[in-house]
Design an enzyme around this catalytic site. Structure first.
Site, PDB file in Angstrom:
ATOM      1  N   LYS A  83      16.271  33.534  68.499  1.00 31.46           N
ATOM      2  CA  LYS A  83      16.680  32.268  69.259  1.00 31.46           C
ATOM      3  C   LYS A  83      16.083  31.157  68.332  1.00 31.46           C
ATOM      4  O   LYS A  83      16.869  30.087  68.225  1.00 31.46           O
ATOM      5  CB  LYS A  83      16.692  32.390  70.640  1.00 31.46           C
ATOM      6  CG  LYS A  83      16.443  30.949  71.490  1.00 31.46           C
ATOM      7  CD  LYS A  83      16.077  31.169  72.689  1.00 31.46           C
ATOM      8  CE  LYS A  83      14.751  31.244  73.273  1.00 31.46           C
ATOM      9  NZ  LYS A  83      14.115  29.927  73.283  1.00 31.46           N
ATOM     10  N   ASN A  84      14.663  31.216  68.409  1.00 32.99           N
ATOM     11  CA  ASN A  84      13.904  29.969  67.966  1.00 32.99           C
ATOM     12  C   ASN A  84      13.954  29.713  66.486  1.00 32.99           C
ATOM     13  O   ASN A  84      13.566  28.839  65.667  1.00 32.99           O
ATOM     14  CB  ASN A  84      12.605  30.217  68.419  1.00 32.99           C
ATOM     15  CG  ASN A  84      12.445  30.119  69.753  1.00 32.99           C
ATOM     16  OD1 ASN A  84      13.240  29.725  70.386  1.00 32.99           O
ATOM     17  ND2 ASN A  84      11.108  30.585  70.228  1.00 32.99           N
ATOM     18  N   CYS A 141       9.079  21.484  81.879  1.00 34.07           N
ATOM     19  CA  CYS A 141       9.866  22.706  82.434  1.00 34.07           C
ATOM     20  C   CYS A 141       8.655  23.286  83.459  1.00 34.07           C
ATOM     21  O   CYS A 141       7.601  22.947  83.323  1.00 34.07           O
ATOM     22  CB  CYS A 141      10.360  23.602  81.303  1.00 34.07           C
ATOM     23  SG  CYS A 141       9.151  24.347  80.420  1.00 34.07           S
ATOM     24  N   ARG A 182       5.721  19.429  78.458  1.00 34.42           N
ATOM     25  CA  ARG A 182       6.497  19.462  77.258  1.00 34.42           C
ATOM     26  C   ARG A 182       6.628  17.883  76.353  1.00 34.42           C
ATOM     27  O   ARG A 182       7.957  17.458  76.351  1.00 34.42           O
ATOM     28  CB  ARG A 182       7.657  20.083  77.240  1.00 34.42           C
ATOM     29  CG  ARG A 182       7.803  21.411  78.063  1.00 34.42           C
ATOM     30  CD  ARG A 182       7.021  22.507  77.348  1.00 34.42           C
ATOM     31  NE  ARG A 182       7.601  22.824  76.093  1.00 34.42           N
ATOM     32  CZ  ARG A 182       8.543  23.979  75.828  1.00 34.42           C
ATOM     33  NH1 ARG A 182       9.007  24.318  77.217  1.00 34.42           N
ATOM     34  NH2 ARG A 182       8.820  24.259  74.724  1.00 34.42           N
ATOM     35  N   VAL A 197       7.142  15.018  73.882  1.00 33.34           N
ATOM     36  CA  VAL A 197       7.737  14.836  72.506  1.00 33.34           C
ATOM     37  C   VAL A 197       7.289  13.651  71.731  1.00 33.34           C
ATOM     38  O   VAL A 197       7.770  13.101  70.707  1.00 33.34           O
ATOM     39  CB  VAL A 197       9.279  14.621  72.909  1.00 33.34           C
ATOM     40  CG1 VAL A 197       9.795  16.001  73.470  1.00 33.34           C
ATOM     41  CG2 VAL A 197       9.504  13.252  73.655  1.00 33.34           C
ATOM     42  N   ASP A 231       4.494  33.141  73.326  1.00 32.05           N
ATOM     43  CA  ASP A 231       5.777  33.630  74.002  1.00 32.05           C
ATOM     44  C   ASP A 231       5.757  35.187  74.346  1.00 32.05           C
ATOM     45  O   ASP A 231       6.750  35.750  74.651  1.00 32.05           O
ATOM     46  CB  ASP A 231       7.098  33.401  73.010  1.00 32.05           C
ATOM     47  CG  ASP A 231       7.343  31.977  72.823  1.00 32.05           C
ATOM     48  OD1 ASP A 231       8.154  31.742  72.072  1.00 32.05           O
ATOM     49  OD2 ASP A 231       6.799  31.175  73.714  1.00 32.05           O
ATOM     50  N   ARG A 269      18.562  33.281  78.648  1.00 35.44           N
ATOM     51  CA  ARG A 269      18.490  32.235  77.518  1.00 35.44           C
ATOM     52  C   ARG A 269      17.872  32.636  76.522  1.00 35.44           C
ATOM     53  O   ARG A 269      18.414  32.025  75.503  1.00 35.44           O
ATOM     54  CB  ARG A 269      17.505  30.957  78.281  1.00 35.44           C
ATOM     55  CG  ARG A 269      17.845  30.236  79.434  1.00 35.44           C
ATOM     56  CD  ARG A 269      17.260  29.089  79.683  1.00 35.44           C
ATOM     57  NE  ARG A 269      16.806  28.198  78.631  1.00 35.44           N
ATOM     58  CZ  ARG A 269      16.290  27.038  78.321  1.00 35.44           C
ATOM     59  NH1 ARG A 269      15.566  26.871  79.629  1.00 35.44           N
ATOM     60  NH2 ARG A 269      16.183  26.158  77.461  1.00 35.44           N
TER      61      ARG A 269
HETATM   62  C1  EPZ Z   1       8.778  26.166  70.700  1.00 33.26           C
HETATM   63  O1  EPZ Z   1       8.598  25.222  71.380  1.00 33.26           O
HETATM   64  C2  EPZ Z   1       9.521  27.291  71.020  1.00 33.26           C
HETATM   65  N1  EPZ Z   1      10.834  27.051  71.419  1.00 33.26           N
HETATM   66  C3  EPZ Z   1       8.788  27.989  72.353  1.00 33.26           C
HETATM   67  O2  EPZ Z   1       9.484  28.836  72.685  1.00 33.26           O
HETATM   68  C4  EPZ Z   1       7.513  28.380  71.930  1.00 33.26           C
HETATM   69  O3  EPZ Z   1       6.685  28.801  72.899  1.00 33.26           O
HETATM   70  C5  EPZ Z   1       6.565  27.148  71.112  1.00 33.26           C
HETATM   71  O4  EPZ Z   1       7.366  26.605  70.232  1.00 33.26           O
HETATM   72  C6  EPZ Z   1       5.116  27.522  70.786  1.00 33.26           C
HETATM   73  O5  EPZ Z   1       5.428  28.432  69.803  1.00 33.26           O
HETATM   74  C7  EPZ Z   1      11.657  26.845  70.271  1.00 33.26           C
HETATM   75  O6  EPZ Z   1      11.426  27.031  69.082  1.00 33.26           O
HETATM   76  C8  EPZ Z   1      13.098  26.399  70.572  1.00 33.26           C
HETATM   77  P1  EPZ Z   1       5.411  22.918  70.481  1.00 33.26           P
HETATM   78  P2  EPZ Z   1       8.204  23.743  71.325  1.00 33.26           P
HETATM   79  O7  EPZ Z   1       5.931  21.679  70.332  1.00 33.26           O
HETATM   80  O8  EPZ Z   1       8.264  23.450  69.971  1.00 33.26           O
HETATM   81  C9  EPZ Z   1       2.441  20.146  72.383  1.00 33.26           C
HETATM   82  C10 EPZ Z   1      10.479  30.499  74.154  1.00 33.26           C
HETATM   83  O9  EPZ Z   1      10.292  31.036  75.230  1.00 33.26           O
HETATM   84  N2  EPZ Z   1       3.208  18.998  72.156  1.00 33.26           N
HETATM   85  O10 EPZ Z   1       5.259  23.821  69.381  1.00 33.26           O
HETATM   86  O11 EPZ Z   1       8.505  22.802  72.308  1.00 33.26           O
HETATM   87  C11 EPZ Z   1       3.029  20.823  73.673  1.00 33.26           C
HETATM   88  O12 EPZ Z   1       2.687  20.371  75.056  1.00 33.26           O
HETATM   89  C12 EPZ Z   1      10.046  28.958  73.954  1.00 33.26           C
HETATM   90  O13 EPZ Z   1      11.392  31.040  73.317  1.00 33.26           O
HETATM   91  C13 EPZ Z   1       2.854  17.693  72.244  1.00 33.26           C
HETATM   92  O14 EPZ Z   1       1.751  17.412  72.600  1.00 33.26           O
HETATM   93  O15 EPZ Z   1       6.456  23.891  71.396  1.00 33.26           O
HETATM   94  C14 EPZ Z   1       2.179  22.173  73.308  1.00 33.26           C
HETATM   95  O16 EPZ Z   1       1.196  22.131  74.181  1.00 33.26           O
HETATM   96  C15 EPZ Z   1       8.989  28.524  74.979  1.00 33.26           C
HETATM   97  N3  EPZ Z   1       3.706  16.624  71.694  1.00 33.26           N
HETATM   98  C16 EPZ Z   1       2.060  22.289  71.845  1.00 33.26           C
HETATM   99  O17 EPZ Z   1       2.317  20.965  71.364  1.00 33.26           O
HETATM  100  C17 EPZ Z   1       4.876  16.938  71.192  1.00 33.26           C
HETATM  101  O18 EPZ Z   1       5.538  16.116  70.872  1.00 33.26           O
HETATM  102  C18 EPZ Z   1       3.103  23.376  71.417  1.00 33.26           C
HETATM  103  O19 EPZ Z   1       4.320  23.063  71.684  1.00 33.26           O
HETATM  104  C19 EPZ Z   1       5.210  18.291  71.030  1.00 33.26           C
HETATM  105  C20 EPZ Z   1       4.444  19.148  71.432  1.00 33.26           C
END
Ligand code: EPZ
Length: 422
Positions: free
Chosen positions: A22-23, A116, A121, A123, A306, A398
């Site tokens: 999915k990811n 969520c 989360r 951005v 995950d 999902r």
């Molecule tokens: C991706 O989410 C995955 N989703 C998540 O999978 C996965 O858990 C996560 O990466 C970590 O491996 C997809 O790829 C669609 P991050 P993402 O940005 O990109 C912080 C599942 O279960 N952060 O790598 O949203 C954030 O708060 C899902 O399949 C910021 O601070 O995760 C976190 O602490 C859940 N600012 C850390 O980075 C930002 O702008 C890592 O989050 C973005 C993130």
């Protein structure tokens, strides 16, 4: 809302073909926005998030069709540069359209994805990165509004490393003028799968899999159709391996690159499971109660966040005390309270769960609150005595294709009660 009814106690045994990731599928689908040509994608998983993403891309102007098992997607013209809140609010990964939209069409409006169950989360890394690439970014009325005549290459340092942040900015940089360097880039294999597809289409990207990715912008991607087979879903595979371990069974997962499962195999081996690997598959056999181990999640190459909840389900029944520490998300222990309802002995302190293994769990009505936490409840129910009713299974749908079908193929007793018969 659908529920799953699980009669626990069966040892799982058999083989599963792992679906596409999915990811990896989500960013690769979005990357179709970067050129007017057809992307021919194989091994796309049939999960809700992929259907939602196809719907979102359709609103923006993409056309999709199926040619047998292949999904064909192309965006020749843009219908809208605005992602609708109704879709973005159900899937955070919608933020990925920002980079490609502004790179190809110079403008994008995406609602701020809310938090969520697992965390706020933010951005900011996506936004700061686009600003570094010369975009004008305004946040108003709950929307991220991005504009740029043409993005300009820049050096971007991420802290922390973000998977979709890396993917969003990599896609934006592909059509930028000049060179972009992303430092502390995410090293997850799904990022590399996206990069591999972009390179096939003429993008100039180096360093994927390391924490420095360099992108030399091009005027446009190559003409013609571009084919790609989505990589296997390591989280799905890991979930089924843990299902084999928690039921003291014998489960084989088939996937092209078993090395994707090194981290979960190492951890399962430490609990006493036997792991064997041959070309294209990994097999787990467990003939005794698991032993407690400590697990700490982290960005790749750390233990994947995950799979944290699923490991907690296994460790709830282990001999001894395990410490599970979640370092990626601030609230990814929501499954603990539901596991407690099944008799697990877990205390939490901040982002750490202390699990004192019990010798049995008992079936109970429980509620999924996120994708992987829901998967953890299903795993616990497989090993629990009696019946477990898992509600809000839409979270699990999902990211898992036909989960009850696959589990029943392995000998489980899982029944789905559709919401209209609830
Ligand atoms: C991706 O989410 C995955 N989703 C998540 O999978 C996965 O858990 C996560 O990466 C970590 O491996 C997809 O790829 C669609 P991050 P993402 O940005 O990109 C912080 C599942 O279960 N952060 O790598 O949203 C954030 O708060 C899902 O399949 C910021 O601070 O995760 C976190 O602490 C859940 N600012 C850390 O980075 C930002 O702008 C890592 O989050 C973005 C993130």
């Amino acid at each position: 809302m659908d529920r799953l009814i699980v009669e626990g106690g069966q040892r799982l045994s058999g083989e599963i073909q792992v679906s596409g990731a999915k990811n990896a599928a989500l960013p690769i689908l979005v990357s179709s926005l970067l050129s007017p040509h057809t992307c021919v994608l194989e091994n796309i998983p049939d999960v809700v998030d992929v259907r939602t993403m196809c719907q979102l891309l359709g609103v923006l102007g993409a056309t999709t069709s199926w040619d047998g098992p292949r999904l064909l997607i192309r965006t020749e013209t843009l219908k809208s540069h605005e992602a609708p809140y109704a879709l973005v609010s159900t899937m955070r990964a919608s933020i990925l359209v920002l980079g490609p939209l502004v790179a190809r069409w110079g403008e994008a409006i995406v609602p701020l994805p809310g938090g969520c169950a697992i965390g706020s989360r933010p951005v900011n890394l996506h936004i700061d990165g686009l600003r570094a690439l010369g975009a004008e970014v305004r946040i108003q009325h709950g929307n991220i509004h991005v504009k740029a005549k043409r993005l300009k290459g820049a050096r971007i340092a991420m802290e922390p490393s973000s998977v979709t942040g890396t993917e969003n900015l990599m896609m934006a940089a592909v059509l930028a003028e000049g060179v972009t360097v992303i430092e502390n880039a995410a090293r997850e294999p799904e990022v590399a799968d996206l990069a591999a597809f972009l390179i096939k289409r003429g993008a100039r990207i180096q360093g994927c899999g390391t924490n420095t990715i360099t992108i030399e912008g091009v005027e446009a991607l190559n003409d013609g159709d571009h084919h790609h087979r989505i990589m296997a879903d390591r989280m799905e595979a890991g979930t089924y391996l843990i299902a084999g371990a928690v039921t003291q069974g014998d489960v084989t997962v088939h996937l092209p690159s078993p090395d994707l499962l090194d981290d979960i195999c190492t951890t399962l081996h430490a609990t006493g499971a036997e792991l064997s690997r041959n070309h294209g598959s990994v097999r787990v056999t467990m003939d005794r109660r698991a032993s407690a181990v400590d697990v700490t999640t982290g960005p790749c190459p750390g233990f994947p966040t995950d799979l944290q909840a699923q490991m907690a389900a296994l460790l709830s029944l282990a001999e001894g005390v395990s410490l599970v520490t979640e370092t990626v998300f601030e609230n990814r222990l929501t499954h603990v309270s539901e596991l407690r309802r099944m008799g697990a002995n877990i205390t939490t302190n901040g982002n750490q769960a202390r699990i004192v293994g019990v010798d049995k769990l008992s079936g109970a009505p429980v509620m999924a609150s996120d994708l992987r936490g829901g998967a953890a409840l299903i795993l616990a129910s497989l090993a629990a005595e009696g019946e477990t009713i898992i509600s809000r299974v839409y979270h699990v749908d999902r990211g898992y294709e036909r989960i009850e079908g696959n589990l029943n193929t392995l000998g489980a007793n899982v029944r789905r009660v559709k919401s209209n018969n609830a």
